[in-house]
Scaffold this motif. Structure first.
Motif, mmCIF file in Angstrom:
data_model
loop_
_atom_site.group_PDB
_atom_site.id
_atom_site.type_symbol
_atom_site.label_atom_id
_atom_site.label_comp_id
_atom_site.label_asym_id
_atom_site.label_seq_id
_atom_site.Cartn_x
_atom_site.Cartn_y
_atom_site.Cartn_z
ATOM 1 N N LEU A 30 -1.841 13.935 22.519
ATOM 2 C CA LEU A 30 -1.389 15.303 22.263
ATOM 3 C C LEU A 30 -2.547 16.166 21.775
ATOM 4 O O LEU A 30 -2.741 17.303 22.226
ATOM 5 C CB LEU A 30 -0.273 15.309 21.216
ATOM 6 N N PHE A 32 7.696 13.666 25.463
ATOM 7 C CA PHE A 32 6.369 14.078 25.897
ATOM 8 C C PHE A 32 6.328 14.227 27.417
ATOM 9 O O PHE A 32 7.058 13.555 28.136
ATOM 10 C CB PHE A 32 5.318 13.043 25.469
ATOM 11 N N ARG A 57 4.140 18.191 24.088
ATOM 12 C CA ARG A 57 5.424 17.858 23.483
ATOM 13 C C ARG A 57 6.529 18.690 24.128
ATOM 14 O O ARG A 57 6.364 19.878 24.386
ATOM 15 C CB ARG A 57 5.387 18.115 21.978
#
Length: 257
Positions: free
Chosen positions: A54, A66, A61
């Motif tokens: 991330l 995800f 997200r």
């Protein structure tokens, strides 16, 4: 997609790659639990690695789950070889589809798998598992067999060492039978398969050789099994592969752009 046997490795990069390759074409997003199931990694490991992915924008997200991030798309656009191959092949593939009315594939060989570089769908072709960027076991596809037949023996030996996965009931899983078929393909320049990579499909392929005589790709025409007359379309496939091959420099020059 590579198998989860990589989870035996202690390499962080290997495990991060497992997470990224867990995503499939139909997935909009995946949660920690599903990623852990697909990768066979502990949830704690998945949680830690997804946080890093991330941060680097390889993942984004979406709620509590995800999805793949824009950084992967940006990097993909900079991969020279598939882009250059696609550019050179597109016009030839369009002509081949127009001439046959069937689905045309262009793929490269990566170890024991083919990777699809471009696909032009034809009318009436049955649903196929292939997708651009997707992989299939080379021995189960006409594309893969065309490339294996013209590859150095070491390439074939490496592919065989991975085992011959049975994709459908008709997939060749006997090494001796496959080797015998590859000898015939090397003599004719054409590979065929019916119901071996997908039930209900038939395919004929030919290798694309660069100016040094090395295999750089393969082209194929795919249609419905029992309806596609492979003997009729085979000359067009072979001609298209030869024409594309004459446009290809040595592989090193292609990579250098």
């Amino acid at each position: 997609m590579r198998t989860a046997e990589w989870n035996k490795s202690t390499s962080v990069l290997d495990r991060a790659t497992l997470i990224l390759e867990a995503f499939r074409l139909e997935d909009r997003s995946l949660g920690i639990s599903e990623l852990a199931r697909r990768t066979e990694l502990p949830k704690s490991t998945v949680s830690r690695l997804t946080a890093e992915l991330l941060r680097l924008q390889y993942l984004e997200r979406q709620g509590s789950a995800f999805r793949l991030g824009l950084t992967l798309f940006e990097l993909g656009q900079m991969v020279v070889t598939p882009k250059e191959l696609r550019r050179r092949a597109m016009g030839i593939m369009v002509d081949l589809r127009n001439a046959t009315g069937q689905t045309v594939h262009c793929a490269v060989l990566d170890g024991s798998e083919v990777v699809y570089v471009e696909i032009l769908r034809g009318r009436g072709t049955p649903p196929l598992p292939s997708r651009v960027g997707g992989r299939m076991p080379a021995h189960a596809t006409a594309l893969g067999k065309a490339m294996l037949a013209f590859s150095p023996p070491s390439v074939l030996d490496e592919a065989l060492s991975k085992g011959l996965e049975q994709v459908t009931r008709r997939t060749l899983t006997d090494e001796a039978t496959l080797r015998a078929e590859l000898i015939e393909i090397a003599a004719s320049g054409l590979a065929r398969e019916e119901n071996e990579s997908a039930a209900g499909s038939s395919c004929v392929a030919s290798p694309v050789m660069d100016s040094s005589g090395a295999v750089v790709a393969a082209l194929s025409v795919t249609g419905a099994a029992g309806l596609l007359e492979t003997d009729l379309v085979a000359p067009a496939v072979r001609t298209a592969a030869l024409v594309l091959g004459r446009q290809m420099p040595r592989n090193s020059a292609l990579i250098d752009g």
